[in-house]
Write an enzyme that holds these catalytic residues in place. Structure first.
Site, PDB file in Angstrom:
ATOM      1  N   HIS A   1       0.860  -1.183   0.000  1.00 23.95           N
ATOM      2  CA  HIS A   1       0.000   0.000   0.000  1.00 23.95           C
ATOM      3  C   HIS A   1       0.891   1.225   0.000  1.00 23.95           C
ATOM      4  O   HIS A   1       2.066   1.154   0.311  1.00 23.95           O
ATOM      5  CB  HIS A   1      -1.001   0.033   1.152  1.00 23.95           C
ATOM      6  CG  HIS A   1      -0.445  -0.355   2.480  1.00 23.95           C
ATOM      7  ND1 HIS A   1       0.252   0.498   3.283  1.00 23.95           N
ATOM      8  CD2 HIS A   1      -0.466  -1.544   3.121  1.00 23.95           C
ATOM      9  CE1 HIS A   1       0.613  -0.132   4.376  1.00 23.95           C
ATOM     10  NE2 HIS A   1       0.211  -1.377   4.314  1.00 23.95           N
TER      11      HIS A   1
ATOM     12  N   ALA B   1      -0.311  16.745   6.146  1.00 24.33           N
ATOM     13  CA  ALA B   1      -0.220  18.047   5.476  1.00 24.33           C
ATOM     14  C   ALA B   1       0.515  18.984   6.425  1.00 24.33           C
ATOM     15  O   ALA B   1       0.178  19.074   7.602  1.00 24.33           O
ATOM     16  CB  ALA B   1      -1.609  18.578   5.187  1.00 24.33           C
TER      17      ALA B   1
ATOM     18  N   HIS C   1      12.700  -5.031   3.442  1.00 25.18           N
ATOM     19  CA  HIS C   1      11.643  -4.145   3.938  1.00 25.18           C
ATOM     20  C   HIS C   1      12.070  -3.353   5.193  1.00 25.18           C
ATOM     21  O   HIS C   1      11.992  -2.131   5.221  1.00 25.18           O
ATOM     22  CB  HIS C   1      10.403  -4.994   4.225  1.00 25.18           C
ATOM     23  CG  HIS C   1       9.166  -4.212   4.431  1.00 25.18           C
ATOM     24  ND1 HIS C   1       8.205  -4.064   3.460  1.00 25.18           N
ATOM     25  CD2 HIS C   1       8.707  -3.508   5.507  1.00 25.18           C
ATOM     26  CE1 HIS C   1       7.220  -3.312   3.918  1.00 25.18           C
ATOM     27  NE2 HIS C   1       7.498  -2.976   5.162  1.00 25.18           N
TER      28      HIS C   1
ATOM     29  N   ASP D   1       4.958   2.615   4.504  1.00 29.65           N
ATOM     30  CA  ASP D   1       5.695   1.984   3.404  1.00 29.65           C
ATOM     31  C   ASP D   1       6.121   2.946   2.298  1.00 29.65           C
ATOM     32  O   ASP D   1       7.068   2.665   1.575  1.00 29.65           O
ATOM     33  CB  ASP D   1       4.896   0.820   2.827  1.00 29.65           C
ATOM     34  CG  ASP D   1       5.037  -0.406   3.706  1.00 29.65           C
ATOM     35  OD1 ASP D   1       5.788  -0.342   4.702  1.00 29.65           O
ATOM     36  OD2 ASP D   1       4.413  -1.439   3.406  1.00 29.65           O
TER      37      ASP D   1
HETATM   38 FE   LIG Z   1       6.401  -1.598   6.424  1.00 25.17          FE
END
Ligand SMILES: [Fe+2]
Length: 607
Positions: free
Chosen positions: A12, A424, A130, A336
């Protein structure tokens, strides 16, 4: 020159990031261009933006690096299903074709995705891991020469938590916790159980927690998670379904907590608030215990954080208050998307052995790493769209915007380079007056189209932060929660004290009620001139007018859609909501002046 493109995709929040000679020159999330929230598709648009903004031809790139190792990830899925077979066979059979199609052959999938731009990428394509990508995104852009690094998320390939030491241009992994034992997935299990969407509703659980009592915390500790003294932990998988099923929790979990999961969009009750408070407490306790052991183990005074759990700014605030470390730095794109930055920096420093500059500051530069539009381009686009606007000199723009906010108007603010990461920070923001008691409700219901309990965050001039909040460090990325200063709080009247649940929203707790949560906390962004001079000027003018150096700063979007990217996105959001004024570049637009054919139906996707 060494140019490295980092890519994060297929899980994602896909993103791309360009690092040139160690400097992060551009980064953006794909969702902002495709307008699909959390878009996981290959980040073609973000990649093109990175290259064109730096004026680099694809052949000038030395490496393209993917943020994780797809083969290791497949290993995990495969082994997990085997371990739980035949219980998980049905969902295995359902998910396998997806993996076969897109994931198992990911090297060739990525090669093919890159082909239209790069031709045969060949040896220039590299793969990071990762959690190494997360750790690298936390340490290398930080201002620290040496630091402990803690990464915590749902899951990468196998790792869910890692402890590393960052030293100059190296990262050394000290220990790891592996799937299925995961703080991120534990939190997501409660996100699911309280009726929110996994991977996006975690913020809502955190926002709901202060309305509840941690009544279930002991039940969680006794049954779901075994936490050792060093902060390492194991989950009792009897209660979870994420290894084998298509849900996060199972019937045994429901039995333990006395009922089925709340249905998506069903009414929120005190029970969900208590569950949220409970999981928040338990996760905070684990993070604190982990941090203490990391401090003892490494002896280092600095801590860097990344991974989705590092977006839990309430836990971060507690880490800060408990003074386990002298200094903390958190990657603003801790999820991610930030893996794209970490992957590129890992190659630059660890792969190529490049030296880190010394001394060096925070190299995320306020996270303003996305596209920007020059004022003439904005004017051209607004004219083509048929909008009515005035072009104002900077002084006038600041003066009129601050005056509009002080008069109770809400502002769509689109200026400079777009932020990288979920927050933001004054480039793509909706701004409002924090002093008004009905700002929170109005913004939530009329503009953002979201639940009334969702809290808003303040931006405050760095030089005034300590007077208004119990915070004495910078928080440029809005990742720390601290209390509103005692001197700014309003005493509660007797009849308000026994209030529970969402009724507590109605109570004015401070002179800036729109950004004061029910427990007096606030998720703070400190604004400094060097990182965002225009936003700093606006806050300064608002302070001159009102005596208050604080503004409500919320992301410029409505529920279910990504933050606006282009001037057209900003205009469209402005025309679909009850935002009163749009300030984009040097163009100043008032809603009342706009031609009626620009008005659009308000619609939103439940998130
Ligand atoms: Fe992650």
């Amino acid at each position: 020159m060494t140019a490295i493109l980092g890519i994060s995709a297929y899980y994602h929040d896909s993103a791309a990031c360009l690092v040139v000679d160690g400097e992060i020159v551009a980064a953006a999330q794909e969702e902002r261009f495709t307008r699909k929230r959390h878009d996981a598709a290959f980040p073609h648009n973000a990649m093109t933006y990175c290259l064109t903004s730096a004026g680099l031809a694809p052949e000038a790139l030395d490496y393209v690096v993917f943020y994780d190792k797809p083969f290791l990830k497949f290993d995990r899925i495969f082994e997990t299903y085997l371990a739980f077979a035949p219980r998980g066979f049905r969902s295995f059979a359902r998910s396998l074709p997806v993996w076969l199609k897109d994931k198992l052959f990911q090297r060739s999938v990525i090669t093919r995705a890159l082909e239209p731009v790069f031709g045969d990428i060949g040896e220039r394509l590299l793969f990071s891991e990762h959690h190494l990508s997360h750790a690298s995104s936390a340490f290398f852009p930080s201002p620290f020469e040496n630091s402990a690094v803690l990464t915590m998320d749902g899951v990468g390939e196998w790792v869910t938590t890692s402890v590393c030491i960052g030293h100059d241009n190296e990262l050394e992994i000290l220990r790891e916790i592996h799937f299925p034992h995961s703080l991120g997935l534990l939190y997501s299990a409660f996100t699911y159980y309280t009726g929110f969407k996994v991977n996006s509703g975690e913020y809502k659980v955190m926002g709901l927690a202060p309305y509840g009592e941690p009544k279930y915390a002991d039940l969680i500790r006794k049954n779901l998670i075994d936490v050792r003294s060093d902060g390492s932990f194991a989950l009792d998988m009897q209660y979870f379904n994420y290894c084998t099923g298509l849900t996060m929790t199972n019937d045994r979990f429901s039995e333990l907590f006395g009922g089925p999961p709340r249905a998506f969009e069903a009414e929120l009750t005190q029970r969900e608030m208590d569950l949220a408070a409970s999981i928040q407490t338990v996760v905070e306790d684990v993070v604190i215990r982990l941090a203490r052991s990391v401090r003892a183990e490494t002896g280092l005074g600095n801590l860097c954080l990344a991974g989705g759990v590092a977006l839990n700014c309430v836990a971060n605030g507690r880490l800060l208050r408990e003074q386990i470390f002298d200094q903390i730095w958190i990657q603003p794109a801790a999820g991610d998307s930030g893996g794209a930055i970490g992957a590129a920096l890992a190659v630059h420093y660890m792969g190529l052995g490049s030296k880190r500059p010394s001394p060096h500051g925070d190299s995320m530069t306020g996270s303003f790493l996305g596209p920007s539009y020059d004022v003439n381009e904005v004017e051209r686009r607004m004219s083509i769209a048929g909008a009515k606007f005035s072009r104002l000199a900077e002084d006038e723009l600041i003066r009129r915007t601050a005056a509009a906010i002080a008069a109770g108007k809400s502002i769509g603010w689109h200026q400079g380079r777009m932020e990288f990461g979920p927050r933001a920070l004054g480039a793509r923001s909706i701004l409002a007056d924090p002093r008004s008691p009905d700002t929170q409700k109005r913004l939530n219901l009329q503009i953002k189209k979201r639940e009334s309990f969702r809290p808003f965050a303040p931006s405050v001039l760095l030089e005034d932060a300590a007077e208004w909040f119990e915070l004495d460090v910078e928080s440029p990325y809005m990742l720390l929660v601290a209390d509103v200063a005692l001197g700014k709080r309003t005493p509660l009247h007797g009849e308000q004290l026994p209030m529970t649940g969402l009724d507590r929203l109605m109570v004015n707790r401070s002179v800036i009620p729109a950004v004061t949560h029910v427990d007096y906390s606030a998720r703070i962004q400190t604004v400094q001139y060097e990182l965002n001079p225009l936003f700093h000027a606006l806050l300064t003018e608002f302070k001159r007018l009102t005596g208050c150096p604080v503004l409500v700063n919320t992301s410029f979007n409505v529920r279910g859609e990504p933050i606006v990217e282009s001037p057209e996105d900003a205009l469209s959001c402005f025309m679909r909501t009850e935002i009163d004024v749009l300030v984009v570049g040097d163009c100043f637009l008032e809603k009342a002046d706009q031609p009626s054919h620009l008005l659009q139906e308000a619609s939103f996707e439940p998130d």
